[in-house]
Each structure stands twice: as C-alpha cells, then as structure tokens.
Design a protein around this motif. Structure first.
Motif, PDB file in Angstrom:
ATOM      1  N   LEU A  15       0.791  -1.171   0.183  1.00 35.68           N
ATOM      2  CA  LEU A  15       0.003  -0.006   0.088  1.00 35.68           C
ATOM      3  C   LEU A  15       0.981   1.263   0.067  1.00 35.68           C
ATOM      4  O   LEU A  15       0.704   2.370  -0.768  1.00 35.68           O
ATOM      5  N   ASN A  16       2.168   1.272   0.828  1.00 38.31           N
ATOM      6  CA  ASN A  16       2.900   2.095   0.695  1.00 38.31           C
ATOM      7  C   ASN A  16       3.594   2.737  -0.533  1.00 38.31           C
ATOM      8  O   ASN A  16       3.747   3.755  -1.035  1.00 38.31           O
ATOM      9  N   ALA A  17       3.710   1.474  -1.331  1.00 41.29           N
ATOM     10  CA  ALA A  17       4.524   1.764  -2.509  1.00 41.29           C
ATOM     11  C   ALA A  17       3.556   2.108  -3.770  1.00 41.29           C
ATOM     12  O   ALA A  17       3.952   2.218  -4.908  1.00 41.29           O
ATOM     13  N   ALA A  18       2.211   2.002  -3.566  1.00 41.40           N
ATOM     14  CA  ALA A  18       1.234   1.817  -4.732  1.00 41.40           C
ATOM     15  C   ALA A  18       1.362   3.464  -5.208  1.00 41.40           C
ATOM     16  O   ALA A  18       1.285   4.342  -4.621  1.00 41.40           O
ATOM     17  N   PRO A  19       1.540   3.569  -6.415  1.00 39.55           N
ATOM     18  CA  PRO A  19       1.616   4.873  -7.054  1.00 39.55           C
ATOM     19  C   PRO A  19       0.214   5.424  -7.165  1.00 39.55           C
ATOM     20  O   PRO A  19      -0.692   4.704  -7.113  1.00 39.55           O
ATOM     21  N   PRO A  20       0.246   6.908  -7.063  1.00 36.29           N
ATOM     22  CA  PRO A  20      -1.246   7.683  -7.147  1.00 36.29           C
ATOM     23  C   PRO A  20      -2.148   6.933  -8.295  1.00 36.29           C
ATOM     24  O   PRO A  20      -1.846   6.733  -9.248  1.00 36.29           O
ATOM     25  N   PRO A  21      -3.371   6.839  -7.905  1.00 35.16           N
ATOM     26  CA  PRO A  21      -3.963   7.354  -6.665  1.00 35.16           C
ATOM     27  C   PRO A  21      -3.909   6.268  -5.436  1.00 35.16           C
ATOM     28  O   PRO A  21      -4.523   6.816  -4.557  1.00 35.16           O
ATOM     29  N   GLY A  22      -3.018   5.536  -5.469  1.00 32.08           N
ATOM     30  CA  GLY A  22      -2.677   4.647  -4.350  1.00 32.08           C
ATOM     31  C   GLY A  22      -3.357   3.333  -4.061  1.00 32.08           C
ATOM     32  O   GLY A  22      -3.424   2.711  -2.845  1.00 32.08           O
ATOM     33  N   PHE A  23      -4.183   2.980  -4.955  1.00 30.51           N
ATOM     34  CA  PHE A  23      -5.091   1.714  -4.524  1.00 30.51           C
ATOM     35  C   PHE A  23      -4.440   0.422  -5.065  1.00 30.51           C
ATOM     36  O   PHE A  23      -3.590   0.538  -6.173  1.00 30.51           O
ATOM     37  N   VAL A  24      -4.636  -0.626  -4.236  1.00 28.40           N
ATOM     38  CA  VAL A  24      -4.304  -2.021  -4.604  1.00 28.40           C
ATOM     39  C   VAL A  24      -5.440  -2.853  -4.512  1.00 28.40           C
ATOM     40  O   VAL A  24      -6.184  -2.805  -3.485  1.00 28.40           O
ATOM     41  N   ALA A  53      -5.365   3.593   8.669  1.00 25.63           N
ATOM     42  CA  ALA A  53      -6.412   4.062   8.172  1.00 25.63           C
ATOM     43  C   ALA A  53      -6.272   3.489   6.827  1.00 25.63           C
ATOM     44  O   ALA A  53      -5.810   4.216   5.901  1.00 25.63           O
ATOM     45  N   ILE A  54      -7.250   2.810   6.617  1.00 28.96           N
ATOM     46  CA  ILE A  54      -7.088   1.972   5.311  1.00 28.96           C
ATOM     47  C   ILE A  54      -8.531   2.273   4.538  1.00 28.96           C
ATOM     48  O   ILE A  54      -9.613   1.831   5.312  1.00 28.96           O
ATOM     49  N   GLU A  55      -8.542   2.932   3.368  1.00 24.09           N
ATOM     50  CA  GLU A  55      -9.886   3.016   2.798  1.00 24.09           C
ATOM     51  C   GLU A  55     -10.236   1.785   1.907  1.00 24.09           C
ATOM     52  O   GLU A  55      -9.282   1.412   0.987  1.00 24.09           O
ATOM     53  N   SER A  56     -11.423   1.317   1.970  1.00 23.82           N
ATOM     54  CA  SER A  56     -11.681   0.114   0.987  1.00 23.82           C
ATOM     55  C   SER A  56     -12.693   0.719  -0.217  1.00 23.82           C
ATOM     56  O   SER A  56     -13.634   1.432   0.527  1.00 23.82           O
ATOM     57  N   VAL A  57     -12.473   0.719  -1.289  1.00 25.78           N
ATOM     58  CA  VAL A  57     -13.487   1.206  -2.228  1.00 25.78           C
ATOM     59  C   VAL A  57     -13.848   0.108  -3.243  1.00 25.78           C
ATOM     60  O   VAL A  57     -12.883  -0.409  -3.790  1.00 25.78           O
ATOM     61  N   PRO A  58     -15.205  -0.394  -3.374  1.00 22.98           N
ATOM     62  CA  PRO A  58     -15.483  -1.469  -4.118  1.00 22.98           C
ATOM     63  C   PRO A  58     -14.778  -1.076  -5.449  1.00 22.98           C
ATOM     64  O   PRO A  58     -14.843  -0.179  -6.013  1.00 22.98           O
ATOM     65  N   GLU A  65      -4.874   6.251   3.976  1.00 19.23           N
ATOM     66  CA  GLU A  65      -5.011   7.511   3.970  1.00 19.23           C
ATOM     67  C   GLU A  65      -3.652   8.215   4.222  1.00 19.23           C
ATOM     68  O   GLU A  65      -2.750   7.588   4.760  1.00 19.23           O
ATOM     69  N   ALA A  66      -3.627   9.328   3.995  1.00 19.33           N
ATOM     70  CA  ALA A  66      -2.342  10.231   4.428  1.00 19.33           C
ATOM     71  C   ALA A  66      -2.097   9.965   5.865  1.00 19.33           C
ATOM     72  O   ALA A  66      -3.098   9.955   6.762  1.00 19.33           O
ATOM     73  N   LYS A  67      -0.724   9.961   6.310  1.00 14.32           N
ATOM     74  CA  LYS A  67      -0.318   9.748   7.614  1.00 14.32           C
ATOM     75  C   LYS A  67      -0.420  10.877   8.461  1.00 14.32           C
ATOM     76  O   LYS A  67       0.618  11.675   8.243  1.00 14.32           O
ATOM     77  N   THR A  68      -1.410  11.173   9.153  1.00 10.48           N
ATOM     78  CA  THR A  68      -1.208  12.395   9.839  1.00 10.48           C
ATOM     79  C   THR A  68      -1.909  11.825  11.217  1.00 10.48           C
ATOM     80  O   THR A  68      -2.906  11.153  11.169  1.00 10.48           O
ATOM     81  N   GLY A  69      -1.548  12.521  12.138  1.00 12.65           N
ATOM     82  CA  GLY A  69      -2.154  12.186  13.793  1.00 12.65           C
ATOM     83  C   GLY A  69      -2.567  10.674  13.966  1.00 12.65           C
ATOM     84  O   GLY A  69      -1.555   9.939  13.878  1.00 12.65           O
ATOM     85  N   SER A  70      -3.825  10.512  14.062  1.00 16.42           N
ATOM     86  CA  SER A  70      -4.251   9.165  14.642  1.00 16.42           C
ATOM     87  C   SER A  70      -3.994   8.073  13.402  1.00 16.42           C
ATOM     88  O   SER A  70      -4.149   6.900  13.469  1.00 16.42           O
ATOM     89  N   ALA A  71      -4.077   8.556  12.177  1.00 18.40           N
ATOM     90  CA  ALA A  71      -3.679   7.696  11.101  1.00 18.40           C
ATOM     91  C   ALA A  71      -2.311   7.378  10.792  1.00 18.40           C
ATOM     92  O   ALA A  71      -1.839   6.764   9.588  1.00 18.40           O
TER      93      ALA A  71
END
Ligand code: BT5
Length: 337
Positions: A15-24, A53-58, A65-71
């Motif tokens: 997931l870290n390495a995924a090119p924009p928009p970042g979906f795998v 913070a991982i977003e799942s989109v069908p 998600e962007a690494k900030t605070g609690s994410a």
C-alpha cells in the motif's frame, strides 16, 4: 515458536508503494501474497484495528490514507514495513509497556538475539537514566528504544558507542526540526539549551572483550510539557515543540535506525575519528567555562573538548588539564572560575 505472519507487513509495504491514486486491489494482494481474498480482508480488518487508516473502495481496492495524527500508527508493522536499514531494526520487539527497554534488551542479548535487534516500548514504568536516575517515559508520545549491537571491541572502547549514538540521534532529530541540535558531553542531545534526547549505553562484557552492548535512546517526540514533572518542564523539550506540530514516530524511528546503521558501519570500518569529528561539530561547550560533577569530586575549569577516546578535557585555573571519564557537565558563569 510459531513464525510470525508476515502478511500485515507485506500488505502495508504494497500500500505504501502504490503509485497515485494509491489503490491496490484485493485480487492483486491475494495473488502476490499467495493468500485467499478472505484472508486479505481479515488482514485489512486487523490492520485497521492496529490504527492504519485504510480506505476500501469497491472495484478499486484498498488505499492507505495520508499519515497524519491518529492515522499514523506506531507499531512493529509500521516500522518493519518502512525499514530502510539492513540490520538495525530488522528484528523489532515492540511492547505496550516495559519497566525499561534497556533491561529487556539485555535479557534478549543474553539469550542470543542478533546484532540490530531493537526493543521499543510505548511507555516505561522504570525508564533508566545514568547513575540510577529516572527517564520520564509518558505513554504513546515518545520513542524509547534499545538497540543490541555486538561489536568486536574491548570494554574501554565502549565510550565511542555513546558518542556514536549522540551523533546518530542528533542527525535524525535535525531532519525533523528547523533548529540544529547540539550535544552535551557525554550523552545528551539538546535543542537550544533544553534536553530532547538522552542515551544510556550498557554492556555485557568479559575483562577483554564485549559480548554485546545495549544502546538505549530516549527521544521526546510529541510529548507536551504537561506530561512531565514540574522540575523538568523548563529543562526538557520535544521535537513537536520545535517543529510546531506532530512528528511521525514511525518516520522518526526509521530515520534513527538508518543513521545509526550508517555511523556504526563507519565506526566499524574507520574507527572512532570520523564519529568523533561529527560529534565535535555538534559540541557547543568547547572553550566555555564548565563545572563537572564526577563520581567522587567536582571540578571547574575551561572545557578543552574531548580527547581521541571521547574523554572530556577540562583546564583548571591552575593550568593543569584534567581528563574526565564520567560525570555531568554544566555551564557556569566565567566570573565564578
Ligand atoms: C540519560 O540519563 O539521559 C539517559 C536516558 C536514556 C533513556 C533511554 S529510553 C530507552 C532506554 N531504556 C531506558 O530505560 N533508558 C533508555 P542522564 O544523563 O542520567 O539524564 C537523566 C536526567 O534527565 C534526569 O535526572 C532528568 O533530569 C532528565 N530527564 C528525565 N526524563 C527526561 C525526559 N523525558 N526528557 C528530558 N529530560 C529528562
């Protein structure tokens, strides 16, 4: 002992390495990790529970998600997935709470854990400073890490490792704050005149040869003053104080491991001189009046820097130069000398 499942780390790496928009896609994770789609889904659920913070989109898949605070979770998975060093941090022992990471690393060192193993705790109930002092270790905000190394050194050479750790910590800190950190002999890292990091080097040794060294590094990362006892509020600081916002503990720890490995390799191949050179560049007390409280006495004089082994040199008013191997240094006003 059952092998740890490496899929969580592998998923975060992908997931870290995924090119924009970042979906795998779940399908690609399932294929490349040779696990079922259901296993992928379960792993993602587990990672979310760990704070990722991982977003799942069908139809698109998963995205971090962007690494900030609690994410921005700080744990063995986030550290292992981002590791840039080869040896330091290759094995991470991560605890919610320990008495002291140095004490645990010592036990692990005795039971044969290899060079580069790192012990980290979210909080320490008896964090150790030097000479029986306490290292304040509030939970969930800082870095408390102990690195096991096994250099082929004689015990008298260990002082060099403390200096190496101070150079390492300073280098890592400098990348996250606008002001340049300085070192205070032998083991403090300061921003301005406030302590941001401390180092406690302990070793398991025979008369001629060191078995292993535990390098304990405590860095105040996101700590706010209200978490400290009153006596330390005016003398301690954190990266957050200086950076003006939260710093990722994962990013910071990874950068510390990377710097440590770099300087340790230099030390093993070229010896102490380059480390000492870097340390001297960070040392702000040379030429200044100091008071040094040692184990048995206190001396005052002008700090003349350090010798080739890292011992502190102090010139007394009488002209004689004293070599100090252990103690605490404070700056004094010139007129008191
Ligand atoms: C040190 O001792 O600075 C060594 C600190 C090493 C801590 C790490 S954390 C990971 C590993 N596991 C451990 O158990 N220890 C290591 P020293 O030079 O003796 O300084 C201790 C003094 O620093 C205390 O007496 C306080 O005055 C001050 N101090 C304590 N906690 C602090 C904090 N969080 N920030 C800044 N100053 C602190």
């Amino acid at each position: 002992m059952k092998e740890k499942d490496s899929s969580p780390v592998e998923i975060i790496r992908r997931l870290n390495a995924a090119p924009p928009p970042g979906f795998v896609s779940g399908e690609s994770l399932s294929r490349t990790l040779s696990i079922s789609r259901t296993a992928v889904w379960k792993q993602i659920k587990g990672l979310k529970k760990m704070g990722f913070a991982i977003e799942s989109v069908p139809s698109k898949g998963y995205r971090l998600e962007a690494k900030t605070g609690s994410a921005d979770p700080f744990n063995a998975v986030s550290l292992t997935a981002g590791l840039a060093s080869e040896t330091i941090g290759k094995k991470i022992f991560f605890y919610d709470s320990l008495d002291s990471t140095n004490t645990r690393a010592f036990e692990l060192g005795r039971s044969g854990e290899p060079e580069g193993a790192v012990v980290i705790a979210e909080t320490q109930t008896s964090g150790k400073g030097r000479l029986g002092r306490i290292w304040e270790s509030p939970a969930g905000v800082n870095l408390y890490a102990s690195i096991i190394i096994r250099p082929n050194l004689a015990p008298y050479e260990a002082q060099g490792i403390t200096l190496l750790a101070a150079v390492t910590a300073s280098e890592a800190i400098a990348a996250f704050v606008p002001s340049s950190p300085v070192v205070k002999w032998p083991n403090d890292v300061l921003i301005g005149s406030r302590k941001v990091a401390g180092i406690l080097t302990e070793m398991d040794t025979e008369p001629e040869r060191i078995n292993f060294i535990v390098v304990g590094i405590g860095v105040n990362v996101n700590m706010t003053k209200n978490l400290l006892p009153d006596s330390l509020k005016a003398v301690a600081t954190s990266l957050r104080d200086s950076a003006g916002g939260e710093v990722s503990r994962t990013e910071f720890a990874l950068s510390l491991f990377y710097s440590f490995e770099k300087w340790y390799k230099i030390y093993l191949t070229e010896g102490l001189p380059p480390v000492l050179g870097a340390w001297k560049g960070l040392f702000a007390s040379e030429g200044k009046p100091v008071r040094v409280t040692g184990l048995n006495d206190t001396i005052e004089g002008i700090c003349m820097g350090v010798d080739s082994t890292g011992a502190l040199l102090v010139r007394r008013a009488s002209g004689g130069v004293e070599k100090v191997l252990a103690g605490d240094v404070e700056m004094v006003r010139r007129k008191s000398l």
